[in-house]
Scaffold this motif. Structure first.
Motif, PDB file in Angstrom:
ATOM      1  N   VAL A   1       0.869  -1.175   0.000  1.00 42.84           N
ATOM      2  CA  VAL A   1       0.000   0.000   0.000  1.00 42.84           C
ATOM      3  C   VAL A   1       0.908   1.228   0.000  1.00 42.84           C
ATOM      4  O   VAL A   1       1.664   1.453   0.950  1.00 42.84           O
ATOM      5  N   VAL A   2       0.854   2.011  -1.073  1.00 50.28           N
ATOM      6  CA  VAL A   2       1.758   3.162  -1.230  1.00 50.28           C
ATOM      7  C   VAL A   2       0.921   4.424  -1.405  1.00 50.28           C
ATOM      8  O   VAL A   2       0.096   4.509  -2.314  1.00 50.28           O
ATOM      9  N   ILE A   3       1.146   5.406  -0.522  1.00 51.18           N
ATOM     10  CA  ILE A   3       0.370   6.652  -0.591  1.00 51.18           C
ATOM     11  C   ILE A   3       1.162   7.754  -1.289  1.00 51.18           C
ATOM     12  O   ILE A   3       2.369   7.886  -1.087  1.00 51.18           O
ATOM     13  N   ASP A   4       0.481   8.511  -2.144  1.00 43.51           N
ATOM     14  CA  ASP A   4       1.032   9.675  -2.846  1.00 43.51           C
ATOM     15  C   ASP A   4       0.167  10.878  -2.473  1.00 43.51           C
ATOM     16  O   ASP A   4      -0.979  10.722  -2.046  1.00 43.51           O
ATOM     17  N   ASP A   5       0.721  12.105  -2.606  1.00 44.34           N
ATOM     18  CA  ASP A   5      -0.080  13.303  -2.319  1.00 44.34           C
ATOM     19  C   ASP A   5      -1.290  13.372  -3.239  1.00 44.34           C
ATOM     20  O   ASP A   5      -2.410  13.637  -2.816  1.00 44.34           O
ATOM     21  N   SER A   6      -1.032  13.184  -4.528  1.00 44.63           N
ATOM     22  CA  SER A   6      -2.089  13.271  -5.530  1.00 44.63           C
ATOM     23  C   SER A   6      -1.605  12.613  -6.808  1.00 44.63           C
ATOM     24  O   SER A   6      -0.410  12.382  -6.983  1.00 44.63           O
TER      25      SER A   6
ATOM     26  N   SER B   1      -3.848  10.943  -1.470  1.00 46.07           N
ATOM     27  CA  SER B   1      -4.407  11.709  -0.352  1.00 46.07           C
ATOM     28  C   SER B   1      -5.309  12.840  -0.846  1.00 46.07           C
ATOM     29  O   SER B   1      -5.993  13.485  -0.058  1.00 46.07           O
ATOM     30  N   ALA B   2      -5.307  13.083  -2.165  1.00 41.10           N
ATOM     31  CA  ALA B   2      -6.209  14.068  -2.782  1.00 41.10           C
ATOM     32  C   ALA B   2      -7.262  13.336  -3.608  1.00 41.10           C
ATOM     33  O   ALA B   2      -7.028  12.220  -4.072  1.00 41.10           O
ATOM     34  N   PRO B   3      -8.419  13.951  -3.820  1.00 37.20           N
ATOM     35  CA  PRO B   3      -9.412  13.369  -4.728  1.00 37.20           C
ATOM     36  C   PRO B   3      -8.915  13.369  -6.180  1.00 37.20           C
ATOM     37  O   PRO B   3      -7.816  13.855  -6.475  1.00 37.20           O
ATOM     38  N   GLN B   4      -9.727  12.833  -7.073  1.00 35.13           N
ATOM     39  CA  GLN B   4      -9.361  12.790  -8.502  1.00 35.13           C
ATOM     40  C   GLN B   4      -9.300  14.206  -9.062  1.00 35.13           C
ATOM     41  O   GLN B   4     -10.242  14.995  -8.905  1.00 35.13           O
TER      42      GLN B   4
ATOM     43  N   GLN C   1      -8.973   9.829  -2.117  1.00 38.28           N
ATOM     44  CA  GLN C   1      -9.683  10.566  -1.079  1.00 38.28           C
ATOM     45  C   GLN C   1     -11.029  11.009  -1.642  1.00 38.28           C
ATOM     46  O   GLN C   1     -11.135  11.352  -2.819  1.00 38.28           O
ATOM     47  N   THR C   2     -12.052  11.036  -0.808  1.00 40.57           N
ATOM     48  CA  THR C   2     -13.333  11.590  -1.254  1.00 40.57           C
ATOM     49  C   THR C   2     -13.353  13.097  -0.974  1.00 40.57           C
ATOM     50  O   THR C   2     -12.595  13.600  -0.139  1.00 40.57           O
ATOM     51  N   ILE C   3     -14.228  13.792  -1.665  1.00 40.42           N
ATOM     52  CA  ILE C   3     -14.376  15.234  -1.448  1.00 40.42           C
ATOM     53  C   ILE C   3     -14.809  15.504  -0.005  1.00 40.42           C
ATOM     54  O   ILE C   3     -14.312  16.435   0.651  1.00 40.42           O
ATOM     55  N   GLU C   4     -15.709  14.665   0.505  1.00 40.56           N
ATOM     56  CA  GLU C   4     -16.230  14.879   1.856  1.00 40.56           C
ATOM     57  C   GLU C   4     -15.118  14.748   2.897  1.00 40.56           C
ATOM     58  O   GLU C   4     -15.012  15.569   3.818  1.00 40.56           O
ATOM     59  N   SER C   5     -14.270  13.738   2.751  1.00 38.86           N
ATOM     60  CA  SER C   5     -13.212  13.546   3.750  1.00 38.86           C
ATOM     61  C   SER C   5     -12.104  14.584   3.577  1.00 38.86           C
ATOM     62  O   SER C   5     -11.421  14.941   4.535  1.00 38.86           O
TER      63      SER C   5
ATOM     64  N   TYR D   1     -10.502  21.985  -8.876  1.00 40.08           N
ATOM     65  CA  TYR D   1      -9.802  21.003  -9.730  1.00 40.08           C
ATOM     66  C   TYR D   1     -10.352  19.607  -9.513  1.00 40.08           C
ATOM     67  O   TYR D   1     -10.164  18.721 -10.337  1.00 40.08           O
ATOM     68  N   PHE D   2     -11.068  19.386  -8.387  1.00 41.67           N
ATOM     69  CA  PHE D   2     -11.697  18.094  -8.113  1.00 41.67           C
ATOM     70  C   PHE D   2     -13.174  18.085  -8.510  1.00 41.67           C
ATOM     71  O   PHE D   2     -13.676  17.099  -9.034  1.00 41.67           O
ATOM     72  N   THR D   3     -13.874  19.196  -8.220  1.00 37.77           N
ATOM     73  CA  THR D   3     -15.334  19.231  -8.381  1.00 37.77           C
ATOM     74  C   THR D   3     -15.808  20.036  -9.584  1.00 37.77           C
ATOM     75  O   THR D   3     -16.959  19.904  -9.987  1.00 37.77           O
ATOM     76  N   GLY D   4     -14.949  20.919 -10.114  1.00 32.46           N
ATOM     77  CA  GLY D   4     -15.387  21.815 -11.178  1.00 32.46           C
ATOM     78  C   GLY D   4     -16.154  23.012 -10.662  1.00 32.46           C
ATOM     79  O   GLY D   4     -16.714  23.792 -11.445  1.00 32.46           O
ATOM     80  N   ASN D   5     -16.195  23.185  -9.349  1.00 34.44           N
ATOM     81  CA  ASN D   5     -16.917  24.311  -8.738  1.00 34.44           C
ATOM     82  C   ASN D   5     -15.971  25.506  -8.648  1.00 34.44           C
ATOM     83  O   ASN D   5     -15.348  25.768  -7.628  1.00 34.44           O
TER      84      ASN D   5
END
Length: 615
Positions: free
Chosen positions: A440-445, A473-476, A568-572, A585-589
């Motif tokens: 299991v390898v974590i990246d910032d994004s 650790s960041a959403p898509q 990561q989810t947007i909520e978390s 950049y994640f939601t388009g908002n």
């Protein structure tokens, strides 16, 4: 971030409120201001390594003597280069006047950059070329001191062309490439008007209230005026960060709280955040005010600051990055079916280390809970060996990957270059049980996925784990950014490419053509800024579908080890970073209309095969 993206610039502002003799007596050096500027810039060097610049203004100079000086560099280590040049100037003077440092007045008269008002800037080249011409600060000179201006900032503007039109300037080739050039022309235009109307009594707040509403973007910028006035200004959504500290000796501003704390050795609560829409205005006499220039709007401070950009030495950012990792622990435990005995946790690159600690803490909390439940279930029926085995169970973690010195290849053919890219990282052999352990390898994004596919996954696969799980650790990242980060082409994003693949797989290609037609219709009606229609591309697909397709796209064809990607989810994200909710950049908002226009334009460019920026 395992794949480099150009991003945030850094700002450093200092106003000395006492004469140089005071600093010599109190701190033992007339160079106090320059030394602190160097520290502020060095402590923010993470924010810009393509170039740097400084400008200083001397107060109360005699007519005819220079009062505004600037030095810029795009050398390999630009901060060191600038301050070594200043040091050489002082050394040359000392050859002829060895005790000049004991005479503050002489030092001010002979050393160009020994000014009371100082501005430093660190640059990441999101626009223009990487040469000194494009480094901030930019300056406008004039025979009247109050009409001289040095300007620098951390921002991107999306309405540069319109700004030139507003002040009736036909920009040259250089100006057209720089949004700072446009900002400079507008601010300077209103400064000149103000000085013409009230010579010697310029109202900086009024100047900013006329100029700043014209800027569409996220910004934190600072200006030095030749008469000794200065200002620091932040956008109304608080997109770009801005902090300040004031005492009897100095007024300081910077892009990061931790940089000010370190340089001036002060507590967290002594450094204030410059609130959205506000300006810190410093007058030539050393007095200051905080003025509301723009009405504050919904706070959309950039979440990437917390995920990756800002230095993790800020205690709040550190806690938030821990939370980003911790929030991912539950879903990862479910995916590995709680088999901690055969799972190794790690991180790539080093900037993901703090989120990694959070992920570990989540796994450890689960393990400790299990230990307590198991031991409690035994009652009195256990022996020492059994108890020892249980309480000594630990989460397995390793430093799996090490980033080598940046490899530069002299080979231009693609096959050879790809071979070189594979070796950007090296692995720690002997850490994984072959065909048994899950990695299991974590990246910032995950932005483009190129480094993952060409380097990291190939490298990890050489350890022959049973499975590789890449955690972000960041959403898509689905949409372009136009407020300071160089992420402007939709086709670069692995998430966008995954959505396109899924549309083809599900025979929904019509969504692409429908969206393009909608963009063209909006453009014809000059309404491209009114909505983000690119959201339609992602609507048909759930997060898990997208993540599964991304995993397919980043898996090299010759690798048969299962690869899974968890985001990561947007909520978390919002739960972990509650004050930095800018997530466009994640939601388009997008927080400003210009963002919608850039996104729609980027989609049109993609569909028309144009490999150019959306703004």
């Amino acid at each position: 971030m395992s794949e480099e993206i150009k991003h945030e610039c850094g700002l450093a502002f200092i106003r000395l409120r006492k004469p140089f003799s005071h600093f010599q007596q109190k701190y033992g050096t007339v160079m106090y201001g320059l030394n602190k500027l160097y520290l502020l810039m060095e402590k923010q060097h993470n924010r810009g390594q393509d170039g740097a610049g400084v400008a200083t203004v001397k107060l109360n100079t005699e007519p005819g003597y220079p009062f505004l000086h600037r030095l810029r560099s795009c050398a390999n280590q630009p901060i060191a280069d600038i301050f070594s040049q200043i040091g050489k100037e002082i050394n040359e003077i000392e050859k002829y006047q060895p005790d000049i440092k004991n005479h503050p007045g002489l030092m001010k008269g002979h050393v160009n950059f020994l000014g009371e008002v100082l501005l430093g800037h660190l640059r990441y080249g999101t626009q223009g070329k990487n040469n000194a011409e494009f480094c901030h600060p930019f300056i406008k000179r004039h025979t009247i001191p109050a009409r001289n201006l040095a300007l620098a900032g951390n921002f991107n503007l999306v309405n540069t062309e319109e700004l030139f039109g507003l002040v009736n300037i036909d920009p040259g080739v250089f100006q057209r490439q720089s949004d700072l050039a446009a900002m400079m022309e507008v601010v300077h235009h209103f400064i000149v008007k103000a000085d013409e109307a009230f010579p010697g009594h310029m109202d900086i707040a009024k100047v900013l209230k006329k100029a700043v509403p014209l800027f569409d973007g996220g910004f934190n910028f600072s200006g030095l005026i030749g008469n000794g006035d200065a200002f620091v200004m932040r956008d109304s959504h608080g997109i770009r960060p801005s902090y300040y500290y004031i005492n009897d000796d100095v007024i300081v501003a910077a892009s990061e709280r931790a940089a000010i704390r370190t340089a001036f050795n002060v507590g967290e609560n002594e450094v204030q955040e410059l609130m959205p829409g506000n300006a810190l205005i410093v007058k030539a006499d050393g007095s200051y005010t905080i003025e509301e220039i723009l009405e504050p709007k919904e706070r959309k401070a950039c979440s990437f600051e917390r995920i990756y950009f800002s230095r993790g030495s800020d205690e709040k950012i550190y806690r938030e990055r821990i939370a980003l990792g911790y929030n991912l622990s539950d879903v990862i435990l479910k995916v590995i079916k709680y088999d901690l005995k055969n799972t190794i946790f790690s991180f790539i690159p080093n900037t993901a280390e703090t989120a990694f600690y959070g992920l570990l803490k989540g796994a450890e909390d689960y393990l400790n809970k299990i230990k307590i439940e198991r031991i409690a279930s035994w009652g009195k029926d256990f022996d020492e060996e059994q108890l020892t085995e249980m309480i000594t169970r630990k989460i397995r973690f390793e430093k799996i990957a090490i980033k080598d010195v940046k490899l530069r290849t002299f080979i231009t053919e693609d096959s050879s270059r790809n071979e070189m890219v594979q070796h950007v990282y090296d692995i720690t052999y002997g850490t994984v049980k072959k065909n048994e352990d899950t990695l299991v390898v974590i990246d910032d994004s995950i932005v483009r996925g190129t480094t993952l596919k060409e380097s990291i996954i190939r490298m990890l696969s050489r350890l022959q784990p049973k499975k590789i799980i890449i955690v972000s650790s960041a959403p898509q990242i689905r949409y372009p950014d136009c407020y300071g980060i160089d992420m402007s082409k939709l086709g670069d994003f692995i998430a966008f490419r995954a959505a396109i693949e899924l549309l083809h797989d599900t025979k929904q290609e019509h969504i692409l053509t429908d969206t393009l037609e909608r963009c063209k219709e909006l453009q014809r009606n000059n309404q491209l800024h009114t909505e983000n229609v690119v959201r339609e591309i992602y609507k048909p697909f759930a997060l898990k579908e997208m993540s599964k397709k991304i995993a397919e796209l980043i898996t090299p064809k010759d690798i048969d080890i299962p690869i899974q990607v968890i985001y990561q989810t947007i909520e978390s994200l919002h739960e972990a970073c509650p004050t930095n909710t800018g997530d466009w950049y994640f939601t388009g908002n997008y927080p400003t209309p210009g963002g919608n226009r850039v996104c729609n334009k980027a989609f049109m460019n993609y569909m028309e095969g144009k490999n150019v920026r959306g703004y």
